[in-house]
Design an enzyme around this catalytic site. Sequence first.
Site, short mmCIF file in Angstrom:
data_model
loop_
_atom_site.label_atom_id
_atom_site.label_comp_id
_atom_site.label_asym_id
_atom_site.label_seq_id
_atom_site.Cartn_x
_atom_site.Cartn_y
_atom_site.Cartn_z
CB CYS A 105 108.48 10.75 -13.61
SG CYS A 105 110.03 11.60 -14.27
CG HIS A 118 107.07 8.38 -17.05
ND1 HIS A 118 107.02 9.89 -17.47
CD2 HIS A 118 108.28 8.08 -16.51
CE1 HIS A 118 108.09 10.16 -17.03
NE2 HIS A 118 108.88 9.37 -16.58
CG ASN A 157 111.27 11.66 -18.38
OD1 ASN A 157 110.36 12.05 -18.11
ND2 ASN A 157 112.00 10.76 -17.68
#
Length: 337
Positions: free
Chosen positions: A115, A255, A285
């Site tokens: 990520c 994020h 996500n």
Amino acid sequence: MKVTAAITGVGAYVPDYVLTNQELETLVDTTDEWITTRTGIKERRILKGEDQGTSVMGIKAVEQLLAKTGTRAEDIDLLICATTTPDMVFPATANLITAGVGAIKAFGFDMQAACSGFLFALTTGAQFIQTGKYKKVVVVGADKMSSIVDYTDRANCIIFGDGAAAVLLEPNTEGYGLLDQQLHSDGNGARYLHQKAGGSRRPPTAETVANREHYIYQEGSTVFKFAVTNMADTAALVAERNHLTADDIAWLVPHQANKRIIDATANRVGIGPEKVMLNIHRFGNTTNGTIPLCLADYESQLKKGDDLIFAAFGGGFTWGALYVKWAYDGAPVATGI
């Protein structure tokens, strides 16, 4: 004069199919209230169809970017794709994207840092601008997370979605662009968040497939603790190192892993919710797609000279933060994603 790498445009794409919490209630033992309370997610997008990989979304995001910025594909010097879900082991998804958009003069490569990959790729792309080697670098963050999500695993299937976004980096001599970064990795965290099979250590076999080892595995509570601490502390460090107070920072761009992690990072930096980019409720996500998707979502609200802090945490573990001074006033027409 000092040359910096400035973001001069953003493009994005998310698939049409919307997977809601209500639909997930029919797949696993969960509820909309449980998901929303623990993650902040209400829905996520899923890429459907045969032979549809991450590059499909990356191509659409770059095409929008080129159209919005009036950039010719053949003028792109380099394209970096940050992805954890490449179309295939080789060739690189970046190569498929350059071919798909007609960037015939560009070379490309993928960057894998879970990520945090978009931050790593953005920092890498900036170096080619700052050295004077290239004039136009495209950085794509794209993932088809649905391809590695086990939809019988209620702990993970509620979190992830599919999406892509891309930014254009160009030289700047006015002090705008990527001004500072702090990036980290610690492979000791691999055991807490990884994909068990599919790589060279455990190549695909009938047994690994039957054992469902090609999906995301994570120890959620441990990952949560590491993410809160490292993502928040690194964002605060970059802000403090550049003498940025909460009043100075126009936007925190975190994020989109979990609403509670986002809130903890904002609190650590001292930023109120009104200055935090948030779209996790819409997209979940999307791994490498989250930060550039936020930029696309909020582009119309950005102003030239805005001070932004990007922050991310990823499996393996990886984490980092960037200080970016925005280089242009927001797009006059919202493109919508």
